[in-house]
Scaffold this motif. Structure first.
Motif, PDB file in Angstrom:
ATOM      1  N   TRP A 132      35.455  39.252  35.940  1.00  0.00           N
ATOM      2  CA  TRP A 132      34.846  38.856  37.215  1.00  0.00           C
ATOM      3  C   TRP A 132      35.759  39.183  38.391  1.00  0.00           C
ATOM      4  N   LEU A 133      37.042  39.424  38.104  1.00  0.00           N
ATOM      5  CA  LEU A 133      37.996  39.743  39.163  1.00  0.00           C
ATOM      6  C   LEU A 133      37.740  41.140  39.720  1.00  0.00           C
ATOM      7  N   ASP A 134      38.200  41.367  40.947  1.00  0.00           N
ATOM      8  CA  ASP A 134      38.040  42.686  41.560  1.00  0.00           C
ATOM      9  C   ASP A 134      38.852  43.755  40.825  1.00  0.00           C
ATOM     10  N   ASP A 135      40.027  43.374  40.319  1.00  0.00           N
ATOM     11  CA  ASP A 135      40.887  44.334  39.622  1.00  0.00           C
ATOM     12  C   ASP A 135      41.432  43.684  38.351  1.00  0.00           C
ATOM     13  N   VAL A 183      38.642  31.504  37.935  1.00  0.00           N
ATOM     14  CA  VAL A 183      39.642  32.379  37.329  1.00  0.00           C
ATOM     15  C   VAL A 183      40.703  32.679  38.375  1.00  0.00           C
ATOM     16  N   LEU A 184      41.941  32.324  38.079  1.00  0.00           N
ATOM     17  CA  LEU A 184      43.076  32.638  38.932  1.00  0.00           C
ATOM     18  C   LEU A 184      43.950  33.631  38.179  1.00  0.00           C
ATOM     19  N   SER A 185      44.405  34.664  38.856  1.00  0.00           N
ATOM     20  CA  SER A 185      45.216  35.669  38.150  1.00  0.00           C
ATOM     21  C   SER A 185      46.353  36.173  39.012  1.00  0.00           C
ATOM     22  N   THR A 235      34.219  30.456  50.544  1.00  0.00           N
ATOM     23  CA  THR A 235      35.288  29.725  51.232  1.00  0.00           C
ATOM     24  C   THR A 235      36.264  29.116  50.233  1.00  0.00           C
ATOM     25  N   LEU A 236      35.721  28.560  49.161  1.00  0.00           N
ATOM     26  CA  LEU A 236      36.563  27.956  48.119  1.00  0.00           C
ATOM     27  C   LEU A 236      37.528  28.992  47.553  1.00  0.00           C
ATOM     28  N   VAL A 237      37.006  30.171  47.246  1.00  0.00           N
ATOM     29  CA  VAL A 237      37.836  31.240  46.667  1.00  0.00           C
ATOM     30  C   VAL A 237      38.870  31.730  47.678  1.00  0.00           C
ATOM     31  N   MET A 247      48.513  31.248  47.546  1.00  0.00           N
ATOM     32  CA  MET A 247      49.036  32.613  47.410  1.00  0.00           C
ATOM     33  C   MET A 247      48.762  33.195  46.016  1.00  0.00           C
ATOM     34  N   VAL A 248      47.511  33.064  45.599  1.00  0.00           N
ATOM     35  CA  VAL A 248      47.064  33.619  44.322  1.00  0.00           C
ATOM     36  C   VAL A 248      46.477  35.003  44.600  1.00  0.00           C
ATOM     37  N   PRO A 249      46.990  36.046  43.975  1.00  0.00           N
ATOM     38  CA  PRO A 249      46.522  37.403  44.269  1.00  0.00           C
ATOM     39  C   PRO A 249      45.023  37.594  44.071  1.00  0.00           C
ATOM     40  N   GLN A 250      44.467  37.071  42.970  1.00  0.00           N
ATOM     41  CA  GLN A 250      43.044  37.251  42.704  1.00  0.00           C
ATOM     42  C   GLN A 250      42.418  35.940  42.215  1.00  0.00           C
ATOM     43  N   VAL A 251      41.250  35.651  42.737  1.00  0.00           N
ATOM     44  CA  VAL A 251      40.493  34.472  42.313  1.00  0.00           C
ATOM     45  C   VAL A 251      39.031  34.876  42.171  1.00  0.00           C
TER      46      VAL A 251
END
Length: 225
Positions: free
Chosen positions: A159-162, A190-192, A98-100, A108-112
């Motif tokens: 750790w990110l999906d992409d 991690v925010l990217s 839920t946090l992520v 509106m962060v593409p990947q977390v």
């Protein structure tokens, strides 16, 4: 006798405030070069131009302050909604997801990505508690403020999906208490973004620090009592 210098004249005028009262006609006769072309203008007109320029500069500063204030209010409101979503989670096991998800949605962060270690044994086999090396844990503990910048081979970015699309990242250590406390970290966010400027170096990290402290407080539910 030494010739009179411009400094002598300036000192005299500065120390003789009634000079122009006694010689009022000089104010109308003085001609100055306008900064807007080479035409000559009166002293009063030049003063008016300077005042208009100062007012214009102050207006720009006020507009910048208003804009920054509005932006801060928007971010504060997003943090409020994100924290509320975490408080409404009843299952501790569901809290990391839920946090992520809410971070991605509200900001509106593409990947977390999120990893936590030293968790209660009930959660030791959950995905969020797996796949973290000792080097990554040591690196997280070394962060006393969020890192913002380009991806420079950080293990945590994997750790990110992409990971390949992470052109800029924010790495946020999670620890008990204040984000800059000396204690060891027990997790990292991690925010990217694919935008190289989204998390650029030198970015103010005040709100990221608030996110770190709120996330740390919420995720303390997963640690041994």
């Amino acid at each position: 006798m030494n010739p009179i210098t411009e400094e002598d004249i300036a000192n005299y005028l500065a120390n003789s405030p009634d000079f122009f009262e006694r010689n009022a006609e000089l104010l109308a006769a003085v001609q100055l070069t306008s900064p807007h072309g080479n035409r000559a203008v009166s002293l009063q007109e030049r003063q008016a131009e300077m005042l208009r320029e100062k007012i214009k500069m102050l207006e720009h500063r006020i507009m910048d302050m208003v804009r920054h204030g509005n932006e801060n209010m928007i971010i504060s409101d997003r943090i409020h909604r994100w924290a509320r979503a975490m408080l409404l989670v009843q299952s501790s096991r569901a809290l990391p997801a839920t946090l992520v998800a809410e971070l991605q949605n509200q900001f509106m962060v593409p990947q977390v990505a999120l990893k936590i270690w030293d968790v209660d044994e009930r959660y030791a086999q959950d995905p969020f508690a797996q796949g973290v090396s000792e080097d990554a844990k040591t690196f997280a503990s070394s962060l006393t403020q969020p890192y913002c910048g380009v991806h420079s081979g950080f293990e945590a970015v994997n750790w990110l999906d992409d990971p390949a699309t992470a052109m800029s990242v924010a790495l946020i250590a999670l620890r008990p208490g204040a984000v800059n406390s000396p204690g060891p970290a027990f997790g990292m966010l991690v925010l990217s973004s694919p935008d190289p400027q989204r998390f650029q170096a030198g970015l103010a990290t005040d709100f990221l620090e608030r996110i770190a402290e709120l996330a740390s407080a919420a995720l303390s539910r997963l640690r041994p009592r």
